[in-house]
Design an enzyme around this catalytic site. Sequence first.
Site, mmCIF file in Angstrom:
data_model
loop_
_atom_site.group_PDB
_atom_site.id
_atom_site.type_symbol
_atom_site.label_atom_id
_atom_site.label_comp_id
_atom_site.label_asym_id
_atom_site.label_seq_id
_atom_site.Cartn_x
_atom_site.Cartn_y
_atom_site.Cartn_z
ATOM 1 C CE LYS A 1 19.130 -42.587 -42.048
ATOM 2 N NZ LYS A 1 19.369 -44.096 -42.371
ATOM 3 C CD GLN B 1 16.782 -46.693 -43.033
ATOM 4 O OE1 GLN B 1 17.762 -45.998 -43.446
ATOM 5 N NE2 GLN B 1 17.008 -47.092 -41.592
ATOM 6 C CG ASP C 1 24.605 -46.883 -44.312
ATOM 7 O OD1 ASP C 1 24.556 -46.126 -43.500
ATOM 8 O OD2 ASP C 1 23.826 -47.232 -45.184
HETATM 9 N N1 GUN Z 1 18.970 -49.294 -40.234
HETATM 10 C C1 GUN Z 1 19.139 -48.728 -39.030
HETATM 11 N N2 GUN Z 1 20.345 -48.007 -38.808
HETATM 12 C C2 GUN Z 1 20.570 -48.010 -39.997
HETATM 13 C C3 GUN Z 1 21.848 -47.311 -40.857
HETATM 14 O O1 GUN Z 1 22.880 -46.464 -40.185
HETATM 15 N N3 GUN Z 1 21.949 -47.412 -42.229
HETATM 16 C C4 GUN Z 1 21.260 -48.055 -42.963
HETATM 17 N N4 GUN Z 1 21.338 -48.098 -44.270
HETATM 18 N N5 GUN Z 1 20.280 -48.885 -42.324
HETATM 19 C C5 GUN Z 1 19.837 -48.672 -40.953
#
Ligand code: GUN
Length: 309
Positions: A52, A96, A119
């Site tokens: 990311k 996350q 998100d």
């Molecule tokens: N963990 C797995 N997929 C995601 C996601 O799309 N966003 C976040 N914040 N954590 C994750």
Amino acid sequence: MAKLLDGVAVREQIKAELRSRIDRLRALRRAPGLAVVLAGEDPASAIYVRNKVKTCEELGIYSEKITPPETITTGALLEIVEGLNRREEIDGILVQMPLPRHVDSKRVLDAILPAKDVDGFHPVNVGNLSIGNPGPRACTPAGVIELLKRYEVPMAGQEAVVVGRSDIVGKPMAMMLLHQNATVTICHSKTRDLPGVCRRADILVAAIGRAAMIDESYIKPGAAVIDVGMNRVTDAGEVTRIWRGEARKLAQLEEKGSVLVGDVNPIAMAELASAYTPVPGGVGPLTIAMLMVNTVTLAEQHLGITASA
Ligand code: GUN
């Protein structure tokens, strides 16, 4: 021949489209800003977060990684989030998942300002999705819709079956397909005759986290199959069964110690589907692309700058 829905190609298209929006923001005011909070040492999460941050750098998005230890308390995480909520140059906040077991994840996610909820996990944004209001959308299902649109897979009037009811993928996926006028069924571990229900699908989305569980008995010939799963198989017998003894995959297992597979049997999918997403290279690349789209859109909103045509 089944059509391959190429997530890497679509990710590159999306990134190219974002560049002019980011350049415009930078020229008029400032770069979009994304803060990523990674608590603890989960190796898979560390790889996701690294990708990311790397994508932000590539695009000229300001990013900041905050890495508290595994032992961080809910209270201390709330303070981090509240600090980020107050900072003008941070447009998006991503915590996350999964958080360490002792942390109250819901409280932490709910503390993110809905206007910075990159998100789309905040209850306000889940509600916005439900009633079709604008707002950030969960990245993985938003990426699936983008892929289906760009490959002109028809959705209106089609039977869509989503296997998996998670808050991150299954539920928002179903809602987004509904907004595209598909007829949507959500399946889960208690669903009766799961293969039979899946065989009704013109669009089948698998998001269950079980290696190659969806086999030929679940797929209607000619369906579009979207595989959201990412599982590692380490057992030679399992690899042989899934890939029907393909030597290339056994060699990969020998070399790397594991082989990546989605929730759908890749051989069955390629044989039966009219269009499908490979693993890797299907849905995965789009999740990060949509995170970038959400970050840029939130920045435009915060700065009162609309996307140029
Ligand atoms: N963990 C797995 N997929 C995601 C996601 O799309 N966003 C976040 N914040 N954590 C994750």
